[in-house]
Design an enzyme around this catalytic site. Sequence first.
Site, short mmCIF file in Angstrom:
data_model
loop_
_atom_site.label_atom_id
_atom_site.label_comp_id
_atom_site.label_asym_id
_atom_site.label_seq_id
_atom_site.Cartn_x
_atom_site.Cartn_y
_atom_site.Cartn_z
N MET A 3 36.13 -37.40 -27.02
CA MET A 3 35.19 -37.56 -28.13
C MET A 3 33.80 -37.67 -27.53
SD MET A 3 37.55 -40.20 -30.27
CE MET A 3 38.55 -40.51 -28.82
N SER A 35 48.08 -45.12 -27.90
CA SER A 35 46.67 -45.01 -27.50
C SER A 35 46.25 -46.30 -26.82
CB SER A 35 45.79 -44.78 -28.72
OG SER A 35 44.45 -45.11 -28.40
N MET A 57 35.14 -41.80 -25.09
CA MET A 57 34.02 -41.81 -26.04
C MET A 57 32.71 -42.00 -25.29
SD MET A 57 35.61 -44.21 -29.03
CE MET A 57 37.32 -44.05 -29.56
N HIS A 90 41.90 -37.37 -24.96
CA HIS A 90 41.19 -36.99 -26.19
C HIS A 90 39.70 -37.20 -25.95
CE1 HIS A 90 40.51 -38.24 -30.72
NE2 HIS A 90 39.83 -37.16 -30.38
N HIS A 132 48.10 -41.72 -24.60
CA HIS A 132 46.90 -41.16 -25.22
C HIS A 132 45.68 -41.94 -24.75
CE1 HIS A 132 44.83 -39.00 -28.54
NE2 HIS A 132 44.14 -40.13 -28.69
N MET A 164 42.55 -35.68 -36.93
CA MET A 164 42.08 -37.06 -37.04
C MET A 164 42.35 -37.57 -38.44
SD MET A 164 41.01 -37.91 -34.07
CE MET A 164 40.67 -39.58 -34.61
N ASP A 170 41.57 -42.31 -25.01
CA ASP A 170 40.42 -42.00 -25.84
C ASP A 170 39.13 -42.13 -25.04
OD1 ASP A 170 41.55 -41.48 -28.47
OD2 ASP A 170 42.26 -43.55 -28.37
N ASP A 202 46.22 -38.71 -35.37
CA ASP A 202 45.57 -39.80 -34.65
C ASP A 202 44.73 -40.63 -35.61
OD1 ASP A 202 44.35 -41.42 -32.81
OD2 ASP A 202 43.30 -39.81 -31.75
#
Length: 237
Positions: free
Chosen positions: A81, A21, A50, A79, A46, A150, A48, A188
């Site tokens: 979020m 990540s 957000m 991913h 990966h 998660m 992330d 994760d």
Amino acid sequence: MTIRPTLWRPPAQGQIQIAPSILSADFSALARDIEAAEHGGADLIHVDVMDGHFVPNITIGPPVVRAIARVATKPLDVHLMIEEPDRYIEDFARAGASMISVHVEAVPHLQRTLGFIRKLGLSAGVVLNPSTPAVMLEDVAGDLDFVLVMSVNPGFGGQAFIPHSLDKLRRVRDVLTRARSTAPIEIDGGVDTANAAAIVAAGASILVAGNAIFGSPDPEAATRALRAAVAGPATAA
Ligand code: DX5
Ligand code: ZN
């Protein structure tokens, strides 16, 4: 311009994929850090995303994913979020994502969202927060390509693995099996060389690791060490 994504193939039986990540990478040297992880045997990168609403942190958006896609040779595992992910899925697809996962807690019409991701030619994942029960997957098991469990509450890297996640992995596998799905399970949060073998034994075959890889002074060696900590050969790209 649309970036053509690198095709992701799910891990074969007994294989484990390592997904560093970049949340814990040096954002001023992303290309260098991604290259190091890939040299160390990363199968995926990966990413992330957000939004400061769904989770209490803000990270990156499609322009950065697009830049990463230019330097990464492995599939990008994005991913999301974020609230209302439907509004941005196409942008991330165009930016070069190969896999897009959405949180069941953020999506009211999950089956439609998964169909949308697949229609764009990408692999679709469903993410469960630590407090979200495995049974939430029951009616979408046929519509997803992978599940992301998660093992920390999302928002930040470097948090401690929640031990209960091992039970969760087994329950997710049960729900999928009952629905005749063999979709792989990704985990994760708080994954490291000390807990990776137990995580794999509980049913995960894709391991995300941020701090354990990019928190290390040598991300290439740390990626190798994580692979060595679990059974199973590297997957062919
Ligand atoms: C947390 C993110 C994770 C995070 C994992 O919200 O979804 O991908 O980067 O980082 P570590 O491995 O440090 O827990
Ligand atoms: Zn993540």
